[in-house]
Write a protein that holds these residues in place. Structure first.
Motif, PDB file in Angstrom:
ATOM      1  N   ASP A   1       0.826  -1.214   0.000  1.00 24.90           N
ATOM      2  CA  ASP A   1       0.000   0.000   0.000  1.00 24.90           C
ATOM      3  C   ASP A   1       0.858   1.261   0.000  1.00 24.90           C
ATOM      4  O   ASP A   1       0.539   2.241  -0.694  1.00 24.90           O
ATOM      5  N   ALA A   2       1.935   1.238   0.767  1.00 21.94           N
ATOM      6  CA  ALA A   2       2.781   2.423   0.872  1.00 21.94           C
ATOM      7  C   ALA A   2       3.415   2.779  -0.468  1.00 21.94           C
ATOM      8  O   ALA A   2       3.398   3.948  -0.890  1.00 21.94           O
ATOM      9  N   PHE A   3       3.949   1.793  -1.175  1.00 22.93           N
ATOM     10  CA  PHE A   3       4.650   2.108  -2.411  1.00 22.93           C
ATOM     11  C   PHE A   3       3.699   2.266  -3.599  1.00 22.93           C
ATOM     12  O   PHE A   3       4.076   2.861  -4.614  1.00 22.93           O
ATOM     13  N   ARG A   4       2.481   1.784  -3.478  1.00 21.52           N
ATOM     14  CA  ARG A   4       1.477   2.162  -4.477  1.00 21.52           C
ATOM     15  C   ARG A   4       1.136   3.640  -4.329  1.00 21.52           C
ATOM     16  O   ARG A   4       0.885   4.342  -5.315  1.00 21.52           O
ATOM     17  N   LEU A   5       1.107   4.115  -3.093  1.00 24.86           N
ATOM     18  CA  LEU A   5       0.927   5.550  -2.884  1.00 24.86           C
ATOM     19  C   LEU A   5       2.086   6.333  -3.495  1.00 24.86           C
ATOM     20  O   LEU A   5       1.896   7.416  -4.052  1.00 24.86           O
ATOM     21  N   HIS A   6       3.296   5.791  -3.361  1.00 27.76           N
ATOM     22  CA  HIS A   6       4.450   6.430  -3.997  1.00 27.76           C
ATOM     23  C   HIS A   6       4.218   6.568  -5.499  1.00 27.76           C
ATOM     24  O   HIS A   6       4.426   7.647  -6.077  1.00 27.76           O
TER      25      HIS A   6
ATOM     26  N   PHE B   1       3.162  10.057  -9.217  1.00 27.43           N
ATOM     27  CA  PHE B   1       3.551  10.325 -10.595  1.00 27.43           C
ATOM     28  C   PHE B   1       2.434  11.078 -11.318  1.00 27.43           C
ATOM     29  O   PHE B   1       1.266  10.998 -10.933  1.00 27.43           O
ATOM     30  N   PRO B   2       2.759  11.801 -12.397  1.00 26.71           N
ATOM     31  CA  PRO B   2       1.720  12.491 -13.168  1.00 26.71           C
ATOM     32  C   PRO B   2       0.647  11.512 -13.658  1.00 26.71           C
ATOM     33  O   PRO B   2       0.962  10.408 -14.099  1.00 26.71           O
ATOM     34  N   SER B   3      -0.596  11.943 -13.592  1.00 29.29           N
ATOM     35  CA  SER B   3      -1.702  11.066 -13.977  1.00 29.29           C
ATOM     36  C   SER B   3      -1.959  11.129 -15.482  1.00 29.29           C
ATOM     37  O   SER B   3      -1.567  12.080 -16.167  1.00 29.29           O
ATOM     38  N   ILE B   4      -2.660  10.113 -15.972  1.00 29.07           N
ATOM     39  CA  ILE B   4      -3.016  10.087 -17.394  1.00 29.07           C
ATOM     40  C   ILE B   4      -4.111  11.108 -17.702  1.00 29.07           C
ATOM     41  O   ILE B   4      -4.257  11.527 -18.852  1.00 29.07           O
ATOM     42  N   GLN B   5      -4.862  11.538 -16.693  1.00 31.90           N
ATOM     43  CA  GLN B   5      -5.965  12.464 -16.931  1.00 31.90           C
ATOM     44  C   GLN B   5      -5.499  13.894 -17.188  1.00 31.90           C
ATOM     45  O   GLN B   5      -5.964  14.551 -18.106  1.00 31.90           O
ATOM     46  N   ASN B   6      -4.562  14.371 -16.358  1.00 32.59           N
ATOM     47  CA  ASN B   6      -4.208  15.794 -16.459  1.00 32.59           C
ATOM     48  C   ASN B   6      -2.777  16.122 -16.029  1.00 32.59           C
ATOM     49  O   ASN B   6      -2.419  17.290 -15.923  1.00 32.59           O
ATOM     50  N   GLY B   7      -1.967  15.100 -15.774  1.00 36.24           N
ATOM     51  CA  GLY B   7      -0.575  15.334 -15.391  1.00 36.24           C
ATOM     52  C   GLY B   7      -0.357  15.629 -13.924  1.00 36.24           C
ATOM     53  O   GLY B   7       0.782  15.808 -13.492  1.00 36.24           O
ATOM     54  N   LEU B   8      -1.434  15.671 -13.136  1.00 36.43           N
ATOM     55  CA  LEU B   8      -1.298  15.925 -11.704  1.00 36.43           C
ATOM     56  C   LEU B   8      -1.035  14.627 -10.952  1.00 36.43           C
ATOM     57  O   LEU B   8      -1.648  13.595 -11.247  1.00 36.43           O
ATOM     58  N   GLY B   9      -0.148  14.694  -9.959  1.00 36.34           N
ATOM     59  CA  GLY B   9       0.009  13.578  -9.043  1.00 36.34           C
ATOM     60  C   GLY B   9      -1.091  13.626  -7.993  1.00 36.34           C
ATOM     61  O   GLY B   9      -1.876  14.587  -7.922  1.00 36.34           O
ATOM     62  N   LEU B  10      -1.132  12.615  -7.143  1.00 38.17           N
ATOM     63  CA  LEU B  10      -2.196  12.520  -6.143  1.00 38.17           C
ATOM     64  C   LEU B  10      -2.224  13.730  -5.220  1.00 38.17           C
ATOM     65  O   LEU B  10      -3.303  14.258  -4.907  1.00 38.17           O
ATOM     66  N   VAL B  11      -1.066  14.192  -4.772  1.00 42.13           N
ATOM     67  CA  VAL B  11      -1.011  15.334  -3.853  1.00 42.13           C
ATOM     68  C   VAL B  11      -1.536  16.594  -4.524  1.00 42.13           C
ATOM     69  O   VAL B  11      -2.329  17.351  -3.948  1.00 42.13           O
ATOM     70  N   GLU B  12      -1.105  16.834  -5.761  1.00 38.36           N
ATOM     71  CA  GLU B  12      -1.533  18.033  -6.478  1.00 38.36           C
ATOM     72  C   GLU B  12      -3.021  17.979  -6.815  1.00 38.36           C
ATOM     73  O   GLU B  12      -3.730  18.989  -6.687  1.00 38.36           O
ATOM     74  N   GLN B  13      -3.493  16.818  -7.234  1.00 37.18           N
ATOM     75  CA  GLN B  13      -4.913  16.662  -7.553  1.00 37.18           C
ATOM     76  C   GLN B  13      -5.776  16.943  -6.325  1.00 37.18           C
ATOM     77  O   GLN B  13      -6.761  17.687  -6.395  1.00 37.18           O
ATOM     78  N   THR B  14      -5.394  16.360  -5.207  1.00 37.38           N
ATOM     79  CA  THR B  14      -6.154  16.550  -3.970  1.00 37.38           C
ATOM     80  C   THR B  14      -6.133  18.005  -3.528  1.00 37.38           C
ATOM     81  O   THR B  14      -7.145  18.553  -3.077  1.00 37.38           O
ATOM     82  N   THR B  15      -4.979  18.651  -3.678  1.00 35.59           N
ATOM     83  CA  THR B  15      -4.854  20.055  -3.294  1.00 35.59           C
ATOM     84  C   THR B  15      -5.787  20.944  -4.111  1.00 35.59           C
ATOM     85  O   THR B  15      -6.526  21.770  -3.563  1.00 35.59           O
ATOM     86  N   LEU B  16      -5.768  20.787  -5.428  1.00 37.18           N
ATOM     87  CA  LEU B  16      -6.618  21.622  -6.273  1.00 37.18           C
ATOM     88  C   LEU B  16      -8.099  21.375  -5.989  1.00 37.18           C
ATOM     89  O   LEU B  16      -8.906  22.313  -6.015  1.00 37.18           O
TER      90      LEU B  16
END
Length: 266
Positions: free
Chosen positions: A117-122, A126-141
């Motif tokens: 689970d930890a390294f899947r979070l890692h 990475f940039p997503s296929i939808q918009n280039g945002l990683g999980l942290v950036e997506q959640t922030t916006l």
């Protein structure tokens, strides 16, 4: 400790379930896997929950009495834990993520139950296929569009929602700063002179505000790609992503990394 660990009868490693701790744990296990332990016993205490605590984020939540109940509950670190820790660390440090993806998807990681689970979070960073945002950036916006304007509130909610990352405040300020930089910033930050640092608390930062830019709205809606707009120069473990295109993207629907060229060609 590394120089004289054999002087001790037992070394007990205390770690938590989040990515930050699991990364350090695997680094240490990789090192110990290449040492002769002699007569020293290596043990591990690693927990992801505690009775009576609904959202367990770490050992720092426990009282002295609660910590005392953990004494002696640690398990012996054997060959399986050492070998798996070494494999995970080497995969994490590799210049491409394929080895880590394969290990998490097809390997047996049960010897270290929080690793998968930890390294899947890692990988989700990475940039997503939808918009280039990683999980942290997506959640922030998403939080900013939902009405949150205080960086301190953003960090508090990030720690609650994504506690599995084990992300500290300075790490998060770095991510927040990235979102407000580049030719097409996704966030607008106002009311402060600098982000807090190790030696500078930056008092004005407490009164700063965050707002979504038009570029941020477009990226969040999937109408634009953050990497195409602003480029990237980031390290994810041993993977260095640079430029306005990346070899790999995070596919949240399948919970894995995929080759970006294949997705672009569809």
């Amino acid at each position: 400790m590394r120089a004289n660990f054999r002087n001790y009868e037992e070394i007990v490693l205390w770690f938590e379930h989040d990515l930050f701790d699991q990364t350090m744990l695997c680094c240490l296990l990789h090192w110990f896997a290449h040492q002769s332990l002699g007569t020293t016993k290596l043990s591990l205490l690693c927990i992801g929950a505690f009775p009576g605590i609904e959202l367990f984020r770490g050992l720092g939540q426990l009282s002295v009495n609660q910590m005392a109940t953990l004494s002696g509950t640690w398990q012996t670190v054997g060959k399986e834990q050492l070998e798996l820790g070494a494999l995970v660390w080497e995969a994490y440090c590799a210049p491409d993520p394929d080895k880590l993806v394969q290990l998490l998807e097809a390997g047996d990681t049960s010897a270290l139950p929080y690793v998968n689970d930890a390294f899947r979070l890692h990988l989700s960073r990475f940039p997503s296929i939808q918009n280039g945002l990683g999980l942290v950036e997506q959640t922030t916006l998403e939080m900013v569009r939902g009405g949150m304007t205080s960086p301190l509130d953003l960090f508090g909610h990030m720690g609650h929602n994504l506690h599995g990352l084990g992300m500290g405040d300075l790490q998060y300020w770095h991510r927040l700063a990235k979102l407000a930089q580049g030719p097409h910033p996704l966030l607008k930050l106002e009311g402060f002179n600098a982000f807090p640092g190790y030696k500078d608390p930056a008092p004005s930062f407490r009164h700063s505000t965050v707002a979504l830019t038009e570029a941020g709205r477009r990226v969040l809606d999937g109408e634009a790609d953050w990497i195409v707009l602003n480029g990237i120069d980031e390290w994810y473990g041993g993977v260095h992503l640079q430029g306005r295109s990346t070899p790999w993207r995070w596919d949240a629907s399948h919970n894995t990394l995929v080759p970006w060229a294949a997705v672009e060609g569809e």
